[in-house]
Each structure stands twice: as structure tokens, then as C-alpha cells.
Design a protein around this motif. Structure first.
Motif, PDB file in Angstrom:
ATOM      1  N   UNK A  47      31.456  20.674 -28.959  1.00  0.00           N
ATOM      2  CA  UNK A  47      32.180  20.452 -27.706  1.00  0.00           C
ATOM      3  C   UNK A  47      33.484  21.255 -27.658  1.00  0.00           C
ATOM      4  N   UNK A  48      34.307  21.223 -28.698  1.00  0.00           N
ATOM      5  CA  UNK A  48      35.520  22.052 -28.641  1.00  0.00           C
ATOM      6  C   UNK A  48      35.213  23.552 -28.580  1.00  0.00           C
ATOM      7  N   UNK A  49      34.181  23.994 -29.304  1.00  0.00           N
ATOM      8  CA  UNK A  49      33.821  25.410 -29.282  1.00  0.00           C
ATOM      9  C   UNK A  49      33.390  25.832 -27.880  1.00  0.00           C
ATOM     10  N   UNK A  54      34.537  28.181 -22.475  1.00  0.00           N
ATOM     11  CA  UNK A  54      34.653  28.040 -21.025  1.00  0.00           C
ATOM     12  C   UNK A  54      36.053  28.343 -20.526  1.00  0.00           C
ATOM     13  N   UNK A  55      37.048  27.822 -21.229  1.00  0.00           N
ATOM     14  CA  UNK A  55      38.436  28.092 -20.844  1.00  0.00           C
ATOM     15  C   UNK A  55      38.764  29.575 -20.977  1.00  0.00           C
ATOM     16  N   UNK A  56      38.347  30.161 -22.094  1.00  0.00           N
ATOM     17  CA  UNK A  56      38.655  31.572 -22.340  1.00  0.00           C
ATOM     18  C   UNK A  56      37.986  32.505 -21.351  1.00  0.00           C
ATOM     19  N   UNK A  57      36.684  32.332 -21.131  1.00  0.00           N
ATOM     20  CA  UNK A  57      35.960  33.203 -20.203  1.00  0.00           C
ATOM     21  C   UNK A  57      36.445  32.979 -18.774  1.00  0.00           C
ATOM     22  N   UNK A  58      36.661  31.719 -18.410  1.00  0.00           N
ATOM     23  CA  UNK A  58      37.164  31.431 -17.066  1.00  0.00           C
ATOM     24  C   UNK A  58      38.508  32.085 -16.814  1.00  0.00           C
ATOM     25  N   UNK A  67      40.297  36.493  -8.871  1.00  0.00           N
ATOM     26  CA  UNK A  67      39.712  35.431  -8.055  1.00  0.00           C
ATOM     27  C   UNK A  67      39.890  34.084  -8.746  1.00  0.00           C
ATOM     28  N   UNK A  68      40.326  33.077  -7.972  1.00  0.00           N
ATOM     29  CA  UNK A  68      40.534  31.741  -8.516  1.00  0.00           C
ATOM     30  C   UNK A  68      39.533  30.766  -7.887  1.00  0.00           C
ATOM     31  N   UNK A  69      38.362  31.241  -7.544  1.00  0.00           N
ATOM     32  CA  UNK A  69      37.335  30.377  -6.959  1.00  0.00           C
ATOM     33  C   UNK A  69      36.000  30.628  -7.651  1.00  0.00           C
ATOM     34  N   UNK A  70      35.034  29.795  -7.341  1.00  0.00           N
ATOM     35  CA  UNK A  70      33.670  29.989  -7.817  1.00  0.00           C
ATOM     36  C   UNK A  70      33.498  29.842  -9.310  1.00  0.00           C
ATOM     37  N   UNK A  71      32.732  30.747  -9.897  1.00  0.00           N
ATOM     38  CA  UNK A  71      32.368  30.635 -11.317  1.00  0.00           C
ATOM     39  C   UNK A  71      33.561  30.551 -12.275  1.00  0.00           C
ATOM     40  N   UNK A  72      34.623  31.327 -12.101  1.00  0.00           N
ATOM     41  CA  UNK A  72      35.736  31.189 -13.046  1.00  0.00           C
ATOM     42  C   UNK A  72      36.345  29.790 -13.029  1.00  0.00           C
ATOM     43  N   UNK A  73      36.463  29.225 -11.842  1.00  0.00           N
ATOM     44  CA  UNK A  73      37.019  27.880 -11.716  1.00  0.00           C
ATOM     45  C   UNK A  73      36.072  26.852 -12.335  1.00  0.00           C
ATOM     46  N   UNK A  74      34.782  27.043 -12.163  1.00  0.00           N
ATOM     47  CA  UNK A  74      33.786  26.140 -12.756  1.00  0.00           C
ATOM     48  C   UNK A  74      33.828  26.213 -14.285  1.00  0.00           C
ATOM     49  N   UNK A  75      33.974  27.420 -14.838  1.00  0.00           N
ATOM     50  CA  UNK A  75      34.086  27.571 -16.292  1.00  0.00           C
ATOM     51  C   UNK A  75      35.334  26.871 -16.827  1.00  0.00           C
ATOM     52  N   UNK A  79      35.332  23.719 -19.350  1.00  0.00           N
ATOM     53  CA  UNK A  79      36.104  23.778 -20.589  1.00  0.00           C
ATOM     54  C   UNK A  79      37.023  22.578 -20.741  1.00  0.00           C
ATOM     55  N   UNK A  80      37.703  22.220 -19.665  1.00  0.00           N
ATOM     56  CA  UNK A  80      38.599  21.049 -19.689  1.00  0.00           C
ATOM     57  C   UNK A  80      37.780  19.778 -19.931  1.00  0.00           C
ATOM     58  N   UNK A  81      36.646  19.657 -19.248  1.00  0.00           N
ATOM     59  CA  UNK A  81      35.793  18.485 -19.421  1.00  0.00           C
ATOM     60  C   UNK A  81      35.306  18.356 -20.866  1.00  0.00           C
ATOM     61  N   UNK A  82      34.835  19.445 -21.447  1.00  0.00           N
ATOM     62  CA  UNK A  82      34.343  19.401 -22.834  1.00  0.00           C
ATOM     63  C   UNK A  82      35.456  19.051 -23.813  1.00  0.00           C
ATOM     64  N   UNK A  83      36.650  19.582 -23.604  1.00  0.00           N
ATOM     65  CA  UNK A  83      37.771  19.232 -24.476  1.00  0.00           C
ATOM     66  C   UNK A  83      38.178  17.770 -24.287  1.00  0.00           C
ATOM     67  N   UNK A  84      38.121  17.272 -23.065  1.00  0.00           N
ATOM     68  CA  UNK A  84      38.437  15.862 -22.811  1.00  0.00           C
ATOM     69  C   UNK A  84      37.442  14.960 -23.534  1.00  0.00           C
ATOM     70  N   UNK A  85      36.167  15.312 -23.467  1.00  0.00           N
ATOM     71  CA  UNK A  85      35.141  14.528 -24.169  1.00  0.00           C
ATOM     72  C   UNK A  85      35.354  14.608 -25.679  1.00  0.00           C
ATOM     73  N   UNK A  86      35.685  15.798 -26.178  1.00  0.00           N
ATOM     74  CA  UNK A  86      35.900  15.957 -27.618  1.00  0.00           C
ATOM     75  C   UNK A  86      37.077  15.116 -28.098  1.00  0.00           C
ATOM     76  N   UNK A  87      38.137  15.069 -27.314  1.00  0.00           N
ATOM     77  CA  UNK A  87      39.348  14.352 -27.734  1.00  0.00           C
ATOM     78  C   UNK A  87      39.311  12.857 -27.420  1.00  0.00           C
TER      79      UNK A  87
END
Length: 182
Positions: A47-49, A54-58, A67-75, A79-87
Motif C-alpha cells: 500500500x505505501x509503495x 500514485x503520488x509521484x506519477x500524479x 493540467x490539474x484535472x483528470x488522470x493526474x488528479x485521480x493518481x 496515492x493519498x487513499x492508499x497512504x491513509x489505509x496504510x497508516x
């Protein structure tokens, strides 16, 4: 004679634990399970990896594309969601049990050579050693675990409920005699 006497073998040492299970107990048991199962250990690094990826690529796509919309924002969101779950995953999962724990009320567990008898306001369950053949001890808990891949079934036994406190050694001895310590 109370309703527990017929299920407990009187010919050997028994340990009684009386407690109200809290979300902190459940979160501690989930963390202990994750630390001692292959699925949990994978989750602890995957999950952290994936979140960092996701955070890095986004962020990289947003910086290079502007661009601050679409796929970068989703990534970034993934990334935030996975880190929240990990922590905070164990605490979030434990909160889901809050209503069930409130309904259960006081729990009484009697552990002897044949297994554990766990009774709450709404249930009365006998857990044989074969059902949960392993256990983990933390600073605050004994956690009995099933031996399936994710150790889905578990029994939480908080040390604060052991009467008298010296019985923690007796409980550990019963568990060591009948279960495999992880």
C-alpha cells in the motif's frame, strides 16, 4: 451453577477474562494479525509503495503537463487513499465494529485446556484450539488467530480483563500448551 460451568473442564487450570472490547482492542488485534500473516505483511509494504507511486506519477504529470484535472488528479487521490489505509487502516476497520461492540456489552471469556468459551450479552461461543491454532501476544492483548491465509477469524483477549493480573502467566501457559505462538 451458572451457564458456563457445563462447558468448562473443572479438572484443570482455567483463566477467566472479563472485559468490554473497545475499538482500540480491535485495532491492536488487526495490527498484530497484519504483522504475523503473509497477507498482512504484503499489505504493509504494497500500500505505501503503490501510494507513493500514485503520488509521484500524479505530481510528475501535473508538473510536466500543467493540467490539474483528470488522470493526474485521480493518481494523487489514489496515492493519498492508499497512504491513509496504510497508516490508519486498522483504526478505520475497528471503527466499523463500534456498534457491534456496544451491543456485545461485557464479555466473559473462560480459557481452559479444551479451548475458549466466550460469552457476551448476545452470544455464547465455544472456540476449540483447532479453529484458531495460533496466537499473538502484544503488550495489551492475546489474539487467537485462525490458520487461513489472512487469519480471518480471531479472538481478542485484552490483558486488562484478566483477574487477578498474575493469571496472565497462567493464560500464556495454556495458550503455549495448545497453540503455536507467532
Amino acid at each position: 451453577m451458572n451457564r458456563y460451568d457445563d462447558s468448562v473442564r473443572q479438572d484443570e487450570r482455567t483463566v477467566e477474562i472479563v472485559f468490554r472490547c473497545t475499538t482500540a482492542d480491535v485495532a491492536g488485534a488487526l495490527r498484530a494479525r497484519d504483522a504475523h500473516t503473509a497477507a498482512g505483511r504484503r499489505k504493509r509494504w504494497a500500500f505505501p509503495l503503490a501510494g507513493t507511486f500514485g503520488l509521484g506519477v500524479g505530481a510528475l504529470v501535473m508538473v510536466t503537463d500543467g493540467a490539474v484535472t483528470g488522470p493526474p488528479l485521480a493518481l494523487l487521490a489514489c496515492g493519498v487513499l492508499l497512504w491513509t489505509i496504510a497508516l490508519f487502516g486498522a483504526q478505520l476497520q475497528a471503527r466499523a465494529f463500534r456498534g457491534l461492540l456496544a451491543k456485545a456489552g461485557e464479555t466473559r471469556a473462560v480459557i481452559d485446556g479444551s479451548g475458549a468459551l466466550v460469552a457476551t450479552a448476545s452470544s455464547h461461543t465455544r472456540i476449540g484450539w483447532a479453529a484458531q491454532p495460533t496466537y499473538v501476544e502484544t503488550a495489551d492483548l492475546f489474539v487467537m488467530l485462525s490458520d487461513d491465509k489472512g487469519a480471518v477469524a480471531m479472538t481478542v483477549l485484552p490483558k486488562r480483563g484478566i483477574r487477578p493480573p498474575a493469571d496472565a502467566d497462567a493464560l500464556r501457559a495454556i495458550l503455549d500448551r495448545n497453540l503455536r505462538r507467532l
